[in-house]
Design a protein around this motif. Structure first.
Motif, PDB file in Angstrom:
ATOM      1  N   GLY A 266       0.904  -1.217  -0.084  1.00 43.91           N
ATOM      2  CA  GLY A 266       0.085  -0.160   0.020  1.00 43.91           C
ATOM      3  C   GLY A 266       0.475   1.148   0.089  1.00 43.91           C
ATOM      4  N   LYS A 267       0.384   2.580   0.116  1.00 50.25           N
ATOM      5  CA  LYS A 267       0.878   3.925  -0.296  1.00 50.25           C
ATOM      6  C   LYS A 267       1.895   3.283   1.260  1.00 50.25           C
ATOM      7  CE  LYS A 267      -2.456   5.532  -3.986  1.00 50.25           C
ATOM      8  NZ  LYS A 267      -3.351   6.537  -3.961  1.00 50.25           N
ATOM      9  N   ASP A 268       1.459   3.253   2.082  1.00 53.59           N
ATOM     10  CA  ASP A 268       1.901   3.246   3.177  1.00 53.59           C
ATOM     11  C   ASP A 268       2.931   2.449   3.808  1.00 53.59           C
ATOM     12  OD1 ASP A 268       0.294   1.233   3.422  1.00 53.59           O
ATOM     13  OD2 ASP A 268      -0.869   2.417   5.690  1.00 53.59           O
ATOM     14  N   TRP A 270       6.680   1.340   2.033  1.00 54.28           N
ATOM     15  CA  TRP A 270       7.854   0.628   1.544  1.00 54.28           C
ATOM     16  C   TRP A 270       8.663   0.017   2.471  1.00 54.28           C
ATOM     17  CZ3 TRP A 270       8.720   3.980   5.337  1.00 54.28           C
ATOM     18  CH2 TRP A 270       9.539   4.123   6.055  1.00 54.28           C
ATOM     19  N   TYR A 285       3.570  -3.931  -7.192  1.00 49.40           N
ATOM     20  CA  TYR A 285       4.329  -2.595  -6.252  1.00 49.40           C
ATOM     21  C   TYR A 285       3.344  -1.178  -7.280  1.00 49.40           C
ATOM     22  CZ  TYR A 285       7.793  -4.249  -4.014  1.00 49.40           C
ATOM     23  OH  TYR A 285       9.101  -6.078  -3.221  1.00 49.40           O
ATOM     24  N   THR A 288      -0.549  -0.821  -5.679  1.00 45.93           N
ATOM     25  CA  THR A 288      -0.573  -1.255  -5.123  1.00 45.93           C
ATOM     26  C   THR A 288      -0.042   0.670  -4.220  1.00 45.93           C
ATOM     27  OG1 THR A 288       1.162  -1.732  -4.115  1.00 45.93           O
ATOM     28  CG2 THR A 288      -1.290  -3.357  -4.346  1.00 45.93           C
ATOM     29  N   GLY A 289       0.990   0.914  -4.681  1.00 46.77           N
ATOM     30  CA  GLY A 289       1.378   2.692  -4.172  1.00 46.77           C
ATOM     31  C   GLY A 289       2.680   1.846  -3.698  1.00 46.77           C
ATOM     32  N   THR A 290       3.226   0.796  -3.607  1.00 46.52           N
ATOM     33  CA  THR A 290       3.838   0.350  -2.613  1.00 46.52           C
ATOM     34  C   THR A 290       5.601   0.652  -3.519  1.00 46.52           C
ATOM     35  OG1 THR A 290       2.912  -1.889  -2.042  1.00 46.52           O
ATOM     36  CG2 THR A 290       4.866  -1.705  -1.830  1.00 46.52           C
ATOM     37  N   GLY A 291       6.724   1.264  -2.352  1.00 46.46           N
ATOM     38  CA  GLY A 291       7.576   1.370  -2.435  1.00 46.46           C
ATOM     39  C   GLY A 291       8.782   0.965  -2.295  1.00 46.46           C
ATOM     40  N   ARG A 318       7.438   4.311  -6.604  1.00 53.17           N
ATOM     41  CA  ARG A 318       7.884   5.001  -5.657  1.00 53.17           C
ATOM     42  C   ARG A 318       9.643   4.484  -5.270  1.00 53.17           C
ATOM     43  NH1 ARG A 318       5.494   5.792  -0.599  1.00 53.17           N
ATOM     44  NH2 ARG A 318       4.987   3.982  -0.303  1.00 53.17           N
ATOM     45  N   GLN A 382       6.174   9.710   2.019  1.00 52.26           N
ATOM     46  CA  GLN A 382       4.730  10.314   2.572  1.00 52.26           C
ATOM     47  C   GLN A 382       4.639  12.112   2.300  1.00 52.26           C
ATOM     48  OE1 GLN A 382       2.369   7.623   3.682  1.00 52.26           O
ATOM     49  NE2 GLN A 382       1.037   7.077   1.702  1.00 52.26           N
TER      50      GLN A 382
END
Length: 465
Positions: A266-268, A270, A285, A288-291, A318, A382
């Motif tokens: 998820g975006k939160d 990494w 990645y 899902t916005g995973t960094g 990211r 973030q």
């Protein structure tokens, strides 16, 4: 934190690298700052003629502060430790676990101070520190207080290990904690330190160490708690083949699939490293916005492999840059890590059957790597208040004097690229939230020689030398 009411004028910059949407680079650049916030960026005619603090950057390249997205500052205690110099990740860990078990709160504090000093002297202004072991009364509070005193923007992890050898994990049982103790302390640290406001100097991240040192329940509960309080989530993932084999044996899944099962995409989120990931996993990645944090020196030092940086960037993942810990790098020079990221990406091009492609789109440039270390790092953490030099952003920046033998014969051609292609130099100035933390290459917020001498004494005890 900036002093209230103080203004700052940065003038005569040889080049001011903004990293704004257009990636503008301003010759003879100027920047005006009030209360730690950038008010004006442009040429001299756009800025007021004076301010409380004036920094004349003639001959300097000025850039947004670098963001370190993965570190273990306590590892300054065990640099180049005997027995850990030649071996893979698991060998390295098993040599160092007994040494880290001897760490005390005072030793940890010294390691953090010296580590942060090395970072800010290389242009780093924001640091994520992944501390996951707390022997002999150590707490994450020691690191947070040290960062505050030095004026460094700090994302502190309340990391954890709960699966020791007796439960099928890698670390010794003496270094792991119970899950109740971990989660209770996570809540305490969040309540005491986590600041979600714009411009925050301290934020908290929950960061179980790795798939082979924590349980599924701890991963699930850590994610639940972090999301309840708008904290970031971080762990090591897909760093080594040993880890991949462990995940297949214990979870019946590859590392990324295991994280997906546990709600850890998820975006939160990494991850550190992401070396052993395939194209489908990189696409996951992106979806899902995973960094992830790219740590090239550590990956080379421990022979873990190549992270797929070009593919990740092409897919919109990211990507930030981290030094990793000072026992696997063994340095904390962020500008050097930017250079290493570029060089390792070039080496990857040799894997093409016909050799490196002529199409320049395949070549990660010096500016690409600077972007990963600034805007990329801000995105990983973030944060929309750092990462570029624009009105409204926090005044986090550093400068490098190009009048140095390291740049002679090249800085007049492309001074920005020279910072990455040429031998990595120290920052002349590092400013964090409008406060001068490094001046003329020297840290202003710590008596560094005294701290170094003390660190060397305690490191000898920790390593038993």
């Amino acid at each position: 934190m900036s002093d209230p009411g103080v203004s700052m004028l940065v003038k005569n910059a040889h080049v001011l690298v903004t990293m704004d949407e257009s990636r503008n680079e301003i010759n003879d650049g100027c920047m005006y700052i009030e209360n730690g916030v950038i008010k004006v960026v442009g040429t001299a005619d756009k800025c007021p003629p004076s301010a409380d603090v004036v920094l004349d950057m003639k001959g300097h390249v000025v850039l947004p502060g670098l963001v370190c997205t993965h570190h273990h500052l306590y590892q300054h205690l065990t640099r180049v430790a005997s027995g850990s110099q030649d071996g893979n990740v698991w060998n390295w860990l098993q040599v160092l676990y007994p040494m880290w078990e001897r760490m005390t709160p005072g030793a940890n504090r010294l390691a953090v101070q010296v580590g942060l000093a090395e970072l800010v002297m290389s242009g780093c202004t924001t640091v994520f520190d992944h501390q996951y072991l707390f022997p002999n009364g150590c707490t994450i509070d020691d690191s947070i207080v040290a960062a505050k005193e030095m004026g460094v923007r700090f994302h502190a992890s309340r990391g954890s290990m709960s699966r020791g050898k007796s439960k099928g994990g890698l670390p010794p049982d003496s270094l792991v904690e119970t899950e109740n103790d971990i989660l209770n302390d996570c809540q305490r640290v969040i309540d005491k330190y986590h600041d979600t406001k714009s411009g925050a100097m301290t934020r908290v991240v929950l960061a179980p160490c790795s798939p082979f040192s924590v349980t599924e329940d701890l991963m699930i509960e850590s994610a639940r708690l972090a999301r309840q309080h708008n904290c970031g989530l971080h762990t090591h993932l897909a760093e080594s083949l040993d880890e991949e084999r462990y995940c297949l044996k214990v979870y019946g899944l590859r590392p990324v699939a295991a994280m997906d099962k546990l709600g850890w995409l998820g975006k939160d989120v990494w991850f550190a490293h992401s070396v052993h990931v395939n194209e489908a996993e990189v696409r996951q990645y992106a979806e899902t916005g995973t960094g992830f944090a790219h740590c090239p020196s550590s990956n080379m030092r421990l022979a873990t492999g190549f992270a797929p940086i070009q593919l990740a960037r092409d897919l919109g993942v990211r990507v930030g840059i981290g030094t990793d810990g000072s026992s696997s790098n063994d340095g904390s020079h962020m500008l050097a890590e930017v250079r290493q990221a570029m060089l390792l990406a070039r080496l990857q091009l040799t894997q093409y059957a016909d050799g490196p492609p002529e199409d320049k789109r395949f070549w990660i440039s010096a500016r690409d790597c600077l972007e990963m270390a600034t805007l990329g790092g801000a995105a990983i953490l973030q944060r929309d208040d750092i990462g570029s030099l624009q009105p409204g952003k926090r005044a986090d920046f550093f400068s490098v004097n190009t009048n140095d033998v390291a740049f002679a014969g090249g800085s007049m051609a492309d001074p920005v690229a020279a910072l990455v292609f040429c031998a990595s130099q120290r920052a002349s100035y590092t400013v964090i939230d409008g406060r001068v933390v490094v001046k003329d290459g020297q840290v202003q917020t710590l008596d560094l020689p005294v701290a170094m001498e003390a660190l060397n004494r305690v490191s000898s005890k920790v390593m038993g030398v």
